[in-house]
Design an enzyme around this catalytic site. Structure first.
Site, PDB file in Angstrom:
ATOM      1  CG  HIS A  13      67.936  52.385  23.116  1.00 33.11           C
ATOM      2  ND1 HIS A  13      66.896  53.277  23.265  1.00 33.11           N
ATOM      3  CD2 HIS A  13      68.012  52.137  21.791  1.00 33.11           C
ATOM      4  CE1 HIS A  13      66.372  53.556  22.087  1.00 33.11           C
ATOM      5  NE2 HIS A  13      67.020  52.871  21.171  1.00 33.11           N
ATOM      6  CD  GLN A  15      59.393  56.377  26.404  1.00 28.73           C
ATOM      7  OE1 GLN A  15      59.536  57.050  27.427  1.00 28.73           O
ATOM      8  NE2 GLN A  15      58.201  56.046  25.933  1.00 28.73           N
ATOM      9  CB  THR A  17      62.655  62.825  23.950  1.00 29.27           C
ATOM     10  OG1 THR A  17      63.878  62.984  23.234  1.00 29.27           O
ATOM     11  CG2 THR A  17      62.877  63.188  25.406  1.00 29.27           C
ATOM     12  CG  ASN A  19      62.555  55.324  21.478  1.00 26.34           C
ATOM     13  OD1 ASN A  19      63.345  54.948  22.334  1.00 26.34           O
ATOM     14  ND2 ASN A  19      62.807  55.144  20.184  1.00 26.34           N
ATOM     15  CD  GLU A  92      67.872  51.046  14.723  1.00 23.60           C
ATOM     16  OE1 GLU A  92      68.394  50.148  14.046  1.00 23.60           O
ATOM     17  OE2 GLU A  92      66.838  50.884  15.419  1.00 23.60           O
ATOM     18  CD  GLN A  93      67.320  51.246   8.498  1.00 27.43           C
ATOM     19  OE1 GLN A  93      66.820  50.266   9.048  1.00 27.43           O
ATOM     20  NE2 GLN A  93      66.742  51.864   7.498  1.00 27.43           N
TER      21      GLN A  93
END
Length: 227
Positions: A13, A15, A17, A19, A92-93
């Site tokens: 995906h 970027q 905030t 990230n 995601e994890q």
């Protein structure tokens, strides 16, 4: 049953905030930045020559927005637009208590009791699986996913794709993925020459061949990683 190999195009995906601020982002949501929208569009132009037979993403806004922008560009290039399936198995994890926390602080909390100073140190000394188990151990609520919990869920995502009755051998499938998940797939299915020193960049494309007729442990071949 004959061979049914799918070509999965996994896009990280754009970027967000979190990230940008180097914060852990698993099941929580943060908005895409202007750069993140550009990441999605760049991936869309890279993939505009493919006829996607299906499209999947996690049920997070960052993944859904990225997917829709890629499919907009793909459709504008003359391709039929597949229905987008958003499902929690593609998330995601889960980082539990550490969601949204500064990455360096979270991984120091996880690795410290084991003599590891940061994420890379945990992986180098104990392996990637331990990073999940250590974080769950450090989570006061134990809501972070263990390695076993994580892979059980991720395998469910691949089972969801394999169960699509409309897919046939050789089809191209779009899947919006996440940084640590791509890294985890690289560790599990990549060869010794695969550079796993960094997560694939936002908007990068990783291509997997997925043999739906094999057990998951043998079903995935990495064709290209984080390009």
């Amino acid at each position: 049953m004959g061979t049914l190999i799918l070509h999965l195009h996994l896009v990280r995906h754009g970027q967000t905030t979190f990230n940008k601020y180097n914060r852990l982002q698993g099941w929580c949501n943060a908005p895409l930045t202007a750069s993140g929208l550009a990441d999605a569009d760049r991936a869309g132009h890279k993939l505009k020559g493919y006829d996607f037979a299906a499209a999947y993403c996690s049920d997070t806004s960052r993944a859904e927005i990225t997917a829709k922008r890629i499919l907009d560009i793909n459709e504008a290039a003359g391709h039929a637009r597949p229905e987008l399936t958003a499902d929690m198995h593609f998330r995601e994890q889960c980082y539990g208590y550490f969601e949204g926390q500064d990455m360096s602080l979270a991984w120091t909390a996880a690795g410290g009791p084991h003599g590891a100073k940061d994420y890379n140190d945990i992986v180098a000394k104990f392996g990637l699986a331990a990073s999940r188990d250590f974080l769950k151990e450090a989570d006061p609520f134990h809501d972070a996913e263990s390695d076993e919990e994580y892979w059980t869920r991720v395998e469910g995502a691949f089972q969801l794709i394999a169960s699509n009755p409309n897919l046939k051998d050789g089809d191209d499938v779009l899947q919006i993925s996440h940084g640590n998940t791509l890294l985890s797939l690289g560790h599990r299915f990549g060869g010794p020459d695969l550079d796993l020193s960094e997560r694939p960049a936002n908007g990068s494309v990783t291509v997997l061949d997925f043999d739906t007729t094999k057990p998951f442990s043998q079903a995935v071949t990495i064709v290209s990683y984080g390009k």
